[in-house]
Scaffold this active site. Structure first.
Site, PDB file in Angstrom:
ATOM      1  N   LYS A  22       0.905  -1.177   0.013  1.00 59.21           N
ATOM      2  CA  LYS A  22      -0.042  -0.086  -0.019  1.00 59.21           C
ATOM      3  C   LYS A  22       0.900   1.200   0.042  1.00 59.21           C
ATOM      4  O   LYS A  22       0.809   2.220  -0.736  1.00 59.21           O
ATOM      5  CB  LYS A  22      -0.917   0.022   1.101  1.00 59.21           C
ATOM      6  CG  LYS A  22      -1.479   1.398   1.475  1.00 59.21           C
ATOM      7  CD  LYS A  22      -2.259   1.478   2.762  1.00 59.21           C
ATOM      8  CE  LYS A  22      -1.523   1.599   3.950  1.00 59.21           C
ATOM      9  NZ  LYS A  22      -1.175   2.608   4.214  1.00 59.21           N
ATOM     10  N   ASN A  23       1.983   1.370   1.024  1.00 56.34           N
ATOM     11  CA  ASN A  23       2.744   2.515   1.079  1.00 56.34           C
ATOM     12  C   ASN A  23       3.510   2.823  -0.224  1.00 56.34           C
ATOM     13  O   ASN A  23       4.208   3.894  -0.196  1.00 56.34           O
ATOM     14  CB  ASN A  23       3.609   2.405   2.323  1.00 56.34           C
ATOM     15  CG  ASN A  23       2.647   2.805   3.422  1.00 56.34           C
ATOM     16  OD1 ASN A  23       1.467   2.796   3.276  1.00 56.34           O
ATOM     17  ND2 ASN A  23       3.066   2.690   4.634  1.00 56.34           N
ATOM     18  N   ARG A  96      -4.009  10.600   5.398  1.00 56.91           N
ATOM     19  CA  ARG A  96      -3.197  11.661   5.600  1.00 56.91           C
ATOM     20  C   ARG A  96      -2.161  11.692   4.291  1.00 56.91           C
ATOM     21  O   ARG A  96      -1.722  12.694   3.895  1.00 56.91           O
ATOM     22  CB  ARG A  96      -2.211  11.673   6.905  1.00 56.91           C
ATOM     23  CG  ARG A  96      -2.756  12.539   7.887  1.00 56.91           C
ATOM     24  CD  ARG A  96      -2.803  12.168   9.472  1.00 56.91           C
ATOM     25  NE  ARG A  96      -3.799  11.122   9.485  1.00 56.91           N
ATOM     26  CZ  ARG A  96      -5.182  11.375   9.599  1.00 56.91           C
ATOM     27  NH1 ARG A  96      -5.424  12.695  10.206  1.00 56.91           N
ATOM     28  NH2 ARG A  96      -5.985  10.475   9.761  1.00 56.91           N
ATOM     29  N   CYS A 120      -3.997  12.398  14.035  1.00 54.07           N
ATOM     30  CA  CYS A 120      -4.842  11.037  13.946  1.00 54.07           C
ATOM     31  C   CYS A 120      -4.671  10.305  15.160  1.00 54.07           C
ATOM     32  O   CYS A 120      -3.633  10.841  16.105  1.00 54.07           O
ATOM     33  CB  CYS A 120      -4.172  10.419  12.611  1.00 54.07           C
ATOM     34  SG  CYS A 120      -2.271   9.798  12.532  1.00 54.07           S
ATOM     35  N   ARG A 125       1.208  13.978  13.214  1.00 46.51           N
ATOM     36  CA  ARG A 125       1.403  13.868  11.571  1.00 46.51           C
ATOM     37  C   ARG A 125       1.699  15.149  10.790  1.00 46.51           C
ATOM     38  O   ARG A 125       0.725  15.525   9.906  1.00 46.51           O
ATOM     39  CB  ARG A 125       0.294  13.235  10.912  1.00 46.51           C
ATOM     40  CG  ARG A 125      -0.021  11.713  11.819  1.00 46.51           C
ATOM     41  CD  ARG A 125       1.088  10.540  11.774  1.00 46.51           C
ATOM     42  NE  ARG A 125       1.281   9.981  10.243  1.00 46.51           N
ATOM     43  CZ  ARG A 125       0.821   8.929   9.914  1.00 46.51           C
ATOM     44  NH1 ARG A 125      -0.076   8.285  10.660  1.00 46.51           N
ATOM     45  NH2 ARG A 125       1.039   8.393   8.496  1.00 46.51           N
ATOM     46  N   PRO A 126       2.321  16.295  11.201  1.00 50.62           N
ATOM     47  CA  PRO A 126       2.495  17.351  10.669  1.00 50.62           C
ATOM     48  C   PRO A 126       3.106  17.256   8.950  1.00 50.62           C
ATOM     49  O   PRO A 126       3.635  16.150   8.993  1.00 50.62           O
ATOM     50  CB  PRO A 126       3.542  18.136  11.283  1.00 50.62           C
ATOM     51  CG  PRO A 126       4.430  17.175  12.266  1.00 50.62           C
ATOM     52  CD  PRO A 126       3.379  15.991  12.139  1.00 50.62           C
ATOM     53  N   ILE A 127       3.101  18.133   8.085  1.00 49.04           N
ATOM     54  CA  ILE A 127       3.717  18.122   7.052  1.00 49.04           C
ATOM     55  C   ILE A 127       4.646  19.513   6.927  1.00 49.04           C
ATOM     56  O   ILE A 127       4.918  19.729   5.494  1.00 49.04           O
ATOM     57  CB  ILE A 127       2.553  17.971   5.824  1.00 49.04           C
ATOM     58  CG1 ILE A 127       1.395  19.101   5.850  1.00 49.04           C
ATOM     59  CG2 ILE A 127       1.799  16.671   6.069  1.00 49.04           C
ATOM     60  CD1 ILE A 127       0.794  19.069   4.457  1.00 49.04           C
ATOM     61  N   ASP A 128       5.167  19.892   7.826  1.00 48.43           N
ATOM     62  CA  ASP A 128       5.945  21.134   7.767  1.00 48.43           C
ATOM     63  C   ASP A 128       7.180  20.879   7.055  1.00 48.43           C
ATOM     64  O   ASP A 128       7.636  21.815   6.291  1.00 48.43           O
ATOM     65  CB  ASP A 128       6.369  21.634   9.326  1.00 48.43           C
ATOM     66  CG  ASP A 128       7.115  20.363  10.056  1.00 48.43           C
ATOM     67  OD1 ASP A 128       6.314  19.326  10.186  1.00 48.43           O
ATOM     68  OD2 ASP A 128       7.912  20.681  10.550  1.00 48.43           O
ATOM     69  N   LEU A 129       7.611  19.540   7.024  1.00 48.60           N
ATOM     70  CA  LEU A 129       8.861  19.340   6.174  1.00 48.60           C
ATOM     71  C   LEU A 129       8.511  19.333   4.504  1.00 48.60           C
ATOM     72  O   LEU A 129       9.528  19.943   3.963  1.00 48.60           O
ATOM     73  CB  LEU A 129       9.635  18.544   6.842  1.00 48.60           C
ATOM     74  CG  LEU A 129      10.053  18.377   8.263  1.00 48.60           C
ATOM     75  CD1 LEU A 129      10.374  16.738   8.354  1.00 48.60           C
ATOM     76  CD2 LEU A 129      10.896  19.356   8.254  1.00 48.60           C
ATOM     77  N   ASP A 309       5.773   0.474  12.079  1.00 46.41           N
ATOM     78  CA  ASP A 309       4.297  -0.363  11.525  1.00 46.41           C
ATOM     79  C   ASP A 309       4.092  -1.715  12.150  1.00 46.41           C
ATOM     80  O   ASP A 309       3.268  -2.186  11.678  1.00 46.41           O
ATOM     81  CB  ASP A 309       4.109   0.029   9.792  1.00 46.41           C
ATOM     82  CG  ASP A 309       3.719   1.151   9.591  1.00 46.41           C
ATOM     83  OD1 ASP A 309       3.501   2.126  10.358  1.00 46.41           O
ATOM     84  OD2 ASP A 309       3.850   1.564   8.336  1.00 46.41           O
ATOM     85  N   ILE A 331       9.272   6.743  16.865  1.00 45.39           N
ATOM     86  CA  ILE A 331       8.704   7.532  15.408  1.00 45.39           C
ATOM     87  C   ILE A 331       7.569   8.364  15.923  1.00 45.39           C
ATOM     88  O   ILE A 331       7.466   9.658  15.253  1.00 45.39           O
ATOM     89  CB  ILE A 331       8.647   6.426  14.423  1.00 45.39           C
ATOM     90  CG1 ILE A 331       9.634   5.578  13.916  1.00 45.39           C
ATOM     91  CG2 ILE A 331       8.315   7.446  12.992  1.00 45.39           C
ATOM     92  CD1 ILE A 331      10.966   6.519  13.554  1.00 45.39           C
ATOM     93  N   ARG A 401      -8.337  -0.656   5.671  1.00 42.72           N
ATOM     94  CA  ARG A 401      -7.467   0.668   4.979  1.00 42.72           C
ATOM     95  C   ARG A 401      -6.195   0.050   4.546  1.00 42.72           C
ATOM     96  O   ARG A 401      -5.737   0.508   3.368  1.00 42.72           O
ATOM     97  CB  ARG A 401      -7.195   1.395   5.835  1.00 42.72           C
ATOM     98  CG  ARG A 401      -8.271   2.687   6.368  1.00 42.72           C
ATOM     99  CD  ARG A 401      -7.529   3.883   7.413  1.00 42.72           C
ATOM    100  NE  ARG A 401      -6.036   4.198   6.628  1.00 42.72           N
ATOM    101  CZ  ARG A 401      -5.183   4.451   7.488  1.00 42.72           C
ATOM    102  NH1 ARG A 401      -5.272   4.565   8.709  1.00 42.72           N
ATOM    103  NH2 ARG A 401      -4.122   4.888   6.773  1.00 42.72           N
TER     104      ARG A 401
END
Ligand code: UD1
Length: 434
Positions: A22-23, A96, A120, A125-129, A309, A331, A401
């Site tokens: 999936k990933n 996300r 979540c 789970r930020p996306i600042d990077l 995971d 993580i 999912r």
């Protein structure tokens, strides 16, 4: 909401075939945004996150087709007409990884509007990077009404150093860099096999990339990309989950159609915990439980370390091992949601900050438990497979999912597991028990 009804106690025996990752599939589908040509992907798993991504791409004007053949399934993605480069909140909030479209949309169309993913169950789970990197490549980014809007006539190559290793961040910026003007040097990149898969697809599309799979990636921007045909690698987390299923139930399981080279840390840890593991070749691993499982500590790390995971699933195994296992989660800040449910089944686990102390072996007894996130769900199913009696695992939509036909695959090797739909009565439970 669907539930699983699971009667524990059966050792799992036989062969399980692993689906596509999936990933890997998620960034590879997003990569199709980079070209006007058709991209064909094989081995896409049929899971809900993939359906969400299909809806996301379709909402932007892409045509996504699923072609089922006798030997293989193919998904074709045609992004010739991108009428609406917007990732809407209604879709992003359920997944996300939708933020993976930010880089490719911006690179292809010069503009992207992507809803900011919320928190979540497993953390912020930020996306600042992702944003910082795109700004360095010349994008003007504003944030309003819960959306990020990014604009750039053409992105330019840059020197990007990630403050923290991020998988989708590496993938997002890699997709932005391939169409940028000039060279991009990316440092402290994620080395996950999924990044390597994405890079292989991008190279097949005409991108110039070196170093994917190491922490330094070099990209020479090109002016356009073309279509390609690519096969997604097997899912290493699904494979790891089934290896634990074999070990925890004292079974004899062959996990086939996997990539054993991607399972190093999990295999090493199962060895240490006393499971008998034989790598049968590049695509198959056999697992058998030893007479006694032993405690072994884990500490989650970026690849090639022990995957976050797999932490929840490993914890289920640790409840059955003799001694004290320390499980450190490095993580995500809040990834112990499964602990309380495992404790309700009789596990002895104490959490202190980012460390869980598991004392085993514990006699697990069946209970009604609730899934909180994708991998926590797998952990509860594993525990239920060895619990005495009949467990009900609720909210399995989390599991759907990311795991393809999970209960069917388990049933095929001897597990007593049934899916129950919304209407569920004690009489139905009794029917499953028989
Ligand atoms: C990906 C995987 C997920 C896996 C995770 C870690 C996909 C679709 N999902 O998630 O299954 O659990 O890698 O292996 O591939 N971070 C920031 N700022 C950012 C981005 C990340 O602070 O802009 C932090 C996160 O909060 C987290 C850490 O970096 O603490 C790692 O996250 P990241 O690797 O980005 O996870 P995802 O890519 O979302």
């Amino acid at each position: 909401m669907d539930k699983f009804v699971i009667r524990g106690g059966n050792p799992l025996v036989g062969t399980i075939r692993i689906s596509g990752a999936k990933n890997s599939a998620l960034p590879c589908m997003a990569a199709a945004l980079l070209t006007e040509d058709e991209v064909t992907l094989e081995n896409i798993p049929r899971v809900r996150d993939i359906e969400t991504e299909r809806r996301l791409l379709a909402s932007m004007g892409a045509e996504v087709g699923l072609h089922e053949g006798e030997l293989k399934d193919r998904t074709t993605i045609d992004c010739r007409r991108l009428s609406d480069p917007v990732a809407r909140y209604e879709i992003v909030k359920t997944m996300r990884a939708s933020s993976l479209v930010l880089g490719p949309l911006l690179a292809r169309t010069g503009m992207a509007r992507v809803a900011i993913p919320g928190g979540c169950a497993i953390g912020g789970r930020p996306i600042d990077l992702h944003i910082k990197g795109l700004e360095k490549m010349g994008a003007a980014i504003t944030q309003e009404h819960g959306y990020i809007e990014a604009r750039a006539c053409r992105l330019r190559g840059a020197h990007l150093v990630f403050d923290k290793i991020t998988v989708t961040g590496t993938e997002d910026l890699l997709m932005a860099a391939v169409l940028a003007d000039g060279d991009t040097l990316m440092e402290n990149c994620a080395r996950e096999p999924e990044v390597v898969d994405l890079a292989a697809l991008l190279i097949a599309m005409g991108a110039q990339i070196e170093g994917a799979g190491t922490s330094t990636i070099r990209v020479r921007g090109v002016s356009s990309l073309h279509g390609a045909h690519f096969r997604i690698n097997p899912d290493r987390i699904e494979a790891g989950t089934f290896l634990i299923a074999g070990a925890i139930t004292g079974g004899d399981l062959i996990v086939a159609n996997c990539n054993s080279a991607h399972l190093g840390a999990v295999i090493a840890k199962l060895h240490e915990a006393g499971a008998r593991i034989d790598v049968l070749g590049p695509d198959a691993v056999r697992v058998r439980a030893a007479a006694k499982l032993r405690a072994a500590d884990i500490s989650t790390e970026e690849y090639p370390g022990f995957p976050t995971d797999m932490q929840a699933q490993y914890m289920a195994l640790a409840t059955q091992a003799e001694g004290v296992s320390l499980v450190r989660e490095n993580i995500f800040e809040n990834r112990f949601m499964h602990v309380q449910e495992l404790v309700r089944m009789g596990a002895n686990i104490k959490v202190d900050g980012s460390t869980a102390t598991v004392r085993g072996p514990a006699r697990l007894s069946a209970a009604a438990v609730m899934c909180s996130d994708l991998r926590a769900s797998a952990s509860l199913v594993l525990a239920a497979l060895v619990a005495e009696g009949e467990s009900i695992v609720d909210r399995v939509y989390h599991m759907d999912r990311g795991y393809e036909r999970f209960e069917e695959k388990l049933r095929g090797v001897g597990a007593q597991i049934q899916r129950m739909g919304n209407v569920f009565t004690p009489r139905e439970a009794a029917a499953v028990a028989d």
